[in-house]
Design an enzyme around this catalytic site. Sequence first.
Site, short mmCIF file in Angstrom:
data_model
loop_
_atom_site.label_atom_id
_atom_site.label_comp_id
_atom_site.label_asym_id
_atom_site.label_seq_id
_atom_site.Cartn_x
_atom_site.Cartn_y
_atom_site.Cartn_z
N GLY A 32 0.83 -1.20 0.00
CA GLY A 32 0.00 0.00 0.00
C GLY A 32 0.86 1.25 0.00
O GLY A 32 2.00 1.24 -0.50
N ALA A 33 0.32 2.33 0.57
CA ALA A 33 1.02 3.62 0.53
C ALA A 33 2.37 3.54 1.25
O ALA A 33 3.42 3.84 0.66
CB ALA A 33 0.12 4.69 1.15
N ASN A 40 0.33 2.48 12.43
CA ASN A 40 -0.18 3.33 13.49
C ASN A 40 -0.95 2.49 14.50
O ASN A 40 -1.38 1.38 14.18
CB ASN A 40 -1.11 4.40 12.92
CG ASN A 40 -0.33 5.59 12.35
OD1 ASN A 40 0.83 5.80 12.71
ND2 ASN A 40 -0.96 6.35 11.47
N LYS A 99 3.14 8.58 19.95
CA LYS A 99 2.44 8.68 18.67
C LYS A 99 0.96 8.33 18.86
O LYS A 99 0.07 8.95 18.26
CB LYS A 99 3.10 7.74 17.65
CG LYS A 99 2.49 7.74 16.26
CD LYS A 99 2.89 8.95 15.45
CE LYS A 99 2.27 9.01 14.07
NZ LYS A 99 2.76 8.06 13.10
N ASN A 144 -2.54 10.38 17.78
CA ASN A 144 -3.61 9.77 16.99
C ASN A 144 -4.91 9.66 17.79
O ASN A 144 -6.01 9.86 17.25
CB ASN A 144 -3.19 8.38 16.50
CG ASN A 144 -2.15 8.46 15.39
OD1 ASN A 144 -2.14 9.40 14.62
ND2 ASN A 144 -1.26 7.49 15.32
N ASN A 185 -7.79 18.81 10.77
CA ASN A 185 -7.11 18.76 12.08
C ASN A 185 -7.14 20.11 12.80
O ASN A 185 -7.30 20.18 14.02
CB ASN A 185 -5.65 18.32 11.89
CG ASN A 185 -5.55 16.89 11.37
OD1 ASN A 185 -6.56 16.20 11.25
ND2 ASN A 185 -4.34 16.46 11.04
N GLU A 200 -8.79 2.36 12.15
CA GLU A 200 -7.87 1.73 13.11
C GLU A 200 -8.26 2.09 14.56
O GLU A 200 -7.42 2.04 15.46
CB GLU A 200 -6.42 2.14 12.79
CG GLU A 200 -5.96 1.63 11.43
CD GLU A 200 -4.52 1.97 11.07
OE1 GLU A 200 -3.70 1.06 10.87
OE2 GLU A 200 -4.24 3.18 10.98
#
Length: 327
Positions: free
Chosen positions: A23-24, A126, A206, A210, A224, A288
């Site tokens: 993926g990315a 993440n 982190k 998130n 954001n 997620e």
Amino acid sequence: MLGQDVPLAIESQATNIAILGAGAVGQLICHQLSSAGLAVGLIARDSSVSNLEATDWQDLVFSPLSPSDAVTDSVSYRVPLLSADKAHLQQVQLLIVCVKAYQVIDAIGPLLNKLSPQCHILLLHNGMGPHLALAPMLNGRGLSLGTTSQGILRQSCWQVKQTGQGLTQLGHFTGPALPQTLRDNLLYAIPNSEWVEAIIPCLWQKLAVNAAINPLTALHQCPNGALAQAEFSDTIASILDELVDVAAHDGIELDRHFLEERVYRVIELTAANFSSMHQDVANYRLTEIDQINGYICDRANAHSLSAATNAKMVSAIKQLSAITLPR
Ligand SMILES: NC(=O)c1ccc[n+]([C@@H]2O[C@H](COP(=O)([O-])OP(=O)(O)OC[C@H]3O[C@@H](n4cnc5c(N)ncnc54)[C@H](OP(=O)(O)O)[C@@H]3O)[C@@H](O)[C@H]2O)c1
């Protein structure tokens, strides 16, 4: 140790680093490793069922972060697509797992008995949690964990565009350590990367960013920067209070004041961006949330603590996803 200035000799050209998840992030790391001359291959979604030859080659396009957005900035390169058969995976010395947090166990589980007993695994996603589920499955293999703040957008199946630079932190979690040469090669290849002695506190930090930003931006369908408004401050404070308390019971001391500063700095620096959870909800994809605010709730439960605000975030996002996800 931050980055490396001097290219290291690449000992072997046999593909010894595999990236699981094309993926990315998988394609970003693949490009960075391939550009550094490392022998890297990709394991894509259908590798186990497709009629891939032992090695097929795939052409990819990578567009770097560039103010001009010129097409000529794009770089074409080719890497091996690795089939998920045992003979092929035995040579892999490092497997970098770049799938979404909720895909980690399903993706890596079927490969474990095909990888060599010495193969080291690095999780790069993440959220938190898959490391705890994976650790007992490793059969003596080493496990490292990482987090990256680089930004990357998948433009088509084999084309990605870098959207942001940022720190990548890697560190040991359990089992045998990642061999020094592989570690040095990773740090050389990934810009602005560092090896940290204690990776778990970095992952909690982190997670704090998130946990504070992702669910609120998804629920309020805002960029954001909107979270700087006073109406969100109590909820953000409560998410962080609960996280710091739960982490402390897990043996991780976090600086509450530093975390809050970091959250508001990210809100300011990424004011115009839409968080990944916002985009997942808007594009009818799974989020997620279970590995972000849900992880805080899981660890709270393990210590018989309450994490009411994080639990509220989890149930609100699940309700929203129940409305938006296709059945
Ligand atoms: N994108 C960013 O800018 C960015 C930045 C920092 C961190 N992250 C984090 O990095 C992680 C990966 O994000 P991403 O944006 O790269 O996600 P992504 O584009 O969805 O990439 C995940 C890839 O893994 C593949 N995959 C899933 N299960 C697989 C399996 N069993 N076998 C082989 N391949 C499998 C997926 O295939 P399918 O599409 O077919 O499911 C997809 O190609 C996430 O935790 C994300 O939050 C992303």
